[in-house]
Each structure stands twice: as structure tokens, then as C-alpha cells.
Write a protein that holds these residues in place. Structure first.
Motif, mmCIF file in Angstrom:
data_model
loop_
_atom_site.group_PDB
_atom_site.id
_atom_site.type_symbol
_atom_site.label_atom_id
_atom_site.label_comp_id
_atom_site.label_asym_id
_atom_site.label_seq_id
_atom_site.Cartn_x
_atom_site.Cartn_y
_atom_site.Cartn_z
ATOM 1 N N ALA A 104 0.528 -1.801 0.013
ATOM 2 C CA ALA A 104 0.202 -0.061 -0.419
ATOM 3 C C ALA A 104 0.581 1.543 0.154
ATOM 4 O O ALA A 104 0.707 2.479 -0.197
ATOM 5 C CB ALA A 104 -1.077 0.006 1.417
ATOM 6 N N LEU A 105 1.602 1.404 1.299
ATOM 7 C CA LEU A 105 2.834 2.343 0.566
ATOM 8 C C LEU A 105 3.624 2.290 -1.031
ATOM 9 O O LEU A 105 3.896 3.865 -1.172
ATOM 10 C CB LEU A 105 3.767 2.481 2.409
ATOM 11 C CG LEU A 105 3.278 2.582 3.752
ATOM 12 C CD1 LEU A 105 5.065 2.420 4.383
ATOM 13 C CD2 LEU A 105 2.459 3.473 3.380
ATOM 14 N N SER A 106 4.477 0.991 -1.267
ATOM 15 C CA SER A 106 4.843 1.349 -2.783
ATOM 16 C C SER A 106 3.810 2.310 -3.674
ATOM 17 O O SER A 106 3.454 3.040 -4.267
ATOM 18 C CB SER A 106 5.019 0.032 -2.682
ATOM 19 O OG SER A 106 6.702 -0.567 -1.924
ATOM 20 N N ASP A 107 2.892 1.854 -3.134
ATOM 21 C CA ASP A 107 1.314 2.016 -4.706
ATOM 22 C C ASP A 107 0.840 3.202 -4.314
ATOM 23 O O ASP A 107 1.121 4.482 -5.747
ATOM 24 C CB ASP A 107 -0.014 1.709 -4.031
ATOM 25 C CG ASP A 107 -0.878 1.854 -4.914
ATOM 26 O OD1 ASP A 107 -0.469 2.255 -6.322
ATOM 27 O OD2 ASP A 107 -2.325 2.318 -4.879
ATOM 28 N N LEU A 108 1.180 4.196 -3.153
ATOM 29 C CA LEU A 108 0.460 5.892 -2.668
ATOM 30 C C LEU A 108 1.912 6.674 -3.068
ATOM 31 O O LEU A 108 2.003 7.438 -3.523
ATOM 32 C CB LEU A 108 0.596 5.587 -1.053
ATOM 33 C CG LEU A 108 0.707 6.815 -0.751
ATOM 34 C CD1 LEU A 108 -0.804 7.547 -1.365
ATOM 35 C CD2 LEU A 108 0.647 6.698 0.975
ATOM 36 N N LEU A 109 2.575 5.254 -2.666
ATOM 37 C CA LEU A 109 4.621 6.165 -3.174
ATOM 38 C C LEU A 109 4.266 6.701 -5.374
ATOM 39 O O LEU A 109 4.996 7.795 -5.563
ATOM 40 C CB LEU A 109 5.863 5.808 -2.549
ATOM 41 C CG LEU A 109 6.941 6.178 -3.062
ATOM 42 C CD1 LEU A 109 6.477 7.871 -2.486
ATOM 43 C CD2 LEU A 109 7.744 6.120 -2.539
ATOM 44 N N ASN A 110 4.353 5.618 -5.684
ATOM 45 C CA ASN A 110 4.569 6.030 -7.123
ATOM 46 C C ASN A 110 3.117 6.342 -6.944
ATOM 47 O O ASN A 110 3.128 6.823 -8.980
ATOM 48 C CB ASN A 110 3.876 4.488 -7.631
ATOM 49 C CG ASN A 110 5.237 3.077 -7.371
ATOM 50 O OD1 ASN A 110 6.171 3.720 -7.538
ATOM 51 N ND2 ASN A 110 4.872 1.977 -7.016
ATOM 52 N N ARG A 111 2.052 6.587 -6.821
ATOM 53 C CA ARG A 111 1.068 7.413 -7.575
ATOM 54 C C ARG A 111 0.647 8.890 -7.612
ATOM 55 O O ARG A 111 0.892 9.423 -8.109
ATOM 56 C CB ARG A 111 -0.749 6.799 -7.029
ATOM 57 C CG ARG A 111 -0.869 5.309 -7.315
ATOM 58 C CD ARG A 111 -2.395 5.512 -7.368
ATOM 59 N NE ARG A 111 -2.760 5.532 -5.342
ATOM 60 C CZ ARG A 111 -3.534 5.796 -4.150
ATOM 61 N NH1 ARG A 111 -4.616 6.411 -5.300
ATOM 62 N NH2 ARG A 111 -3.359 5.186 -3.210
ATOM 63 N N ALA A 112 1.646 9.078 -6.005
ATOM 64 C CA ALA A 112 2.386 10.524 -5.624
ATOM 65 C C ALA A 112 3.753 11.066 -6.648
ATOM 66 O O ALA A 112 3.224 12.375 -6.778
ATOM 67 C CB ALA A 112 2.242 10.616 -4.371
ATOM 68 N N LEU A 113 4.028 9.578 -6.669
ATOM 69 C CA LEU A 113 5.533 10.378 -8.374
ATOM 70 C C LEU A 113 4.825 10.715 -9.235
ATOM 71 O O LEU A 113 5.308 11.584 -9.901
ATOM 72 C CB LEU A 113 6.706 9.076 -7.607
ATOM 73 C CG LEU A 113 7.282 9.314 -6.843
ATOM 74 C CD1 LEU A 113 8.598 8.617 -6.511
ATOM 75 C CD2 LEU A 113 7.468 11.003 -6.077
ATOM 76 N N HIS A 114 3.760 9.328 -9.339
ATOM 77 C CA HIS A 114 3.405 9.484 -11.247
ATOM 78 C C HIS A 114 2.397 10.339 -11.451
ATOM 79 O O HIS A 114 1.055 10.642 -12.432
ATOM 80 C CB HIS A 114 3.632 7.876 -11.761
ATOM 81 C CG HIS A 114 4.413 7.982 -11.801
ATOM 82 N ND1 HIS A 114 6.084 7.889 -12.336
ATOM 83 C CD2 HIS A 114 5.164 6.572 -10.462
ATOM 84 C CE1 HIS A 114 6.707 6.938 -11.779
ATOM 85 N NE2 HIS A 114 6.126 6.164 -11.573
ATOM 86 N N ALA A 115 1.803 11.479 -10.614
ATOM 87 C CA ALA A 115 0.547 12.367 -10.659
ATOM 88 C C ALA A 115 0.746 13.066 -11.444
ATOM 89 O O ALA A 115 1.745 13.891 -11.468
ATOM 90 C CB ALA A 115 0.688 12.660 -9.288
ATOM 91 N N VAL A 116 -0.115 13.391 -12.372
ATOM 92 C CA VAL A 116 0.320 14.725 -13.206
ATOM 93 C C VAL A 116 -0.639 15.592 -13.192
ATOM 94 O O VAL A 116 -1.260 16.108 -12.407
ATOM 95 C CB VAL A 116 -0.455 14.129 -14.839
ATOM 96 C CG1 VAL A 116 -0.253 15.483 -15.978
ATOM 97 C CG2 VAL A 116 0.727 12.650 -15.074
#
Length: 60
Positions: A48-60
Motif C-alpha cells: 500500500a505504501l509503495s502504491d501510494l508513493l508511485n501514485r504520488a510520484l507519477h501524478a500529473v
């Protein structure tokens, strides 16, 4: 003078209590840290933390 010293010893006779309280507090903090580490490094929370971090870094 002796009576004053005897009264002071009776009134403040728990001089070692602060050290015992600090020791118990330290053990409790270490136990809480160990439990928190186990929870954070579990597969579900780690994913869940990895998913959250990936979504935060790849947010446009």
C-alpha cells in the motif's frame, strides 16, 4: 537536626522510582517500535505504501 533529616528521608524515600519508571517507559517504547516495524514491513502495508508513493510520484 536529626528529626529534620529523618522527616526528609520519610517524605522523599522513593528516590529510585524515577529510574524504574524510565526503564519501563523505555521497554514500552521499544516494544511499540518493534510492533510498528513489523506492521510497516508486512506485505500488505508495504504494498500500500509503495502504491501510494508511485501514485504520488507519477501524478500529473
Amino acid at each position: 537536626m536529626r528529626a529534620k533529616r529523618a522527616f526528609a528521608q520519610l517524605a522523599y524515600g522513593d528516590a529510585g522510582m524515577a529510574t524504574a519508571e524510565y526503564a519501563i517507559g523505555t521497554v514500552a517504547a521499544c516494544a511499540f517500535a518493534a510492533i510498528l516495524y513489523k506492521v510497516v514491513t508486512s506485505g500488505t502495508v508495504s504494498g500500500a505504501l509503495s502504491d501510494l508513493l508511485n501514485r504520488a510520484l507519477h501524478a500529473v
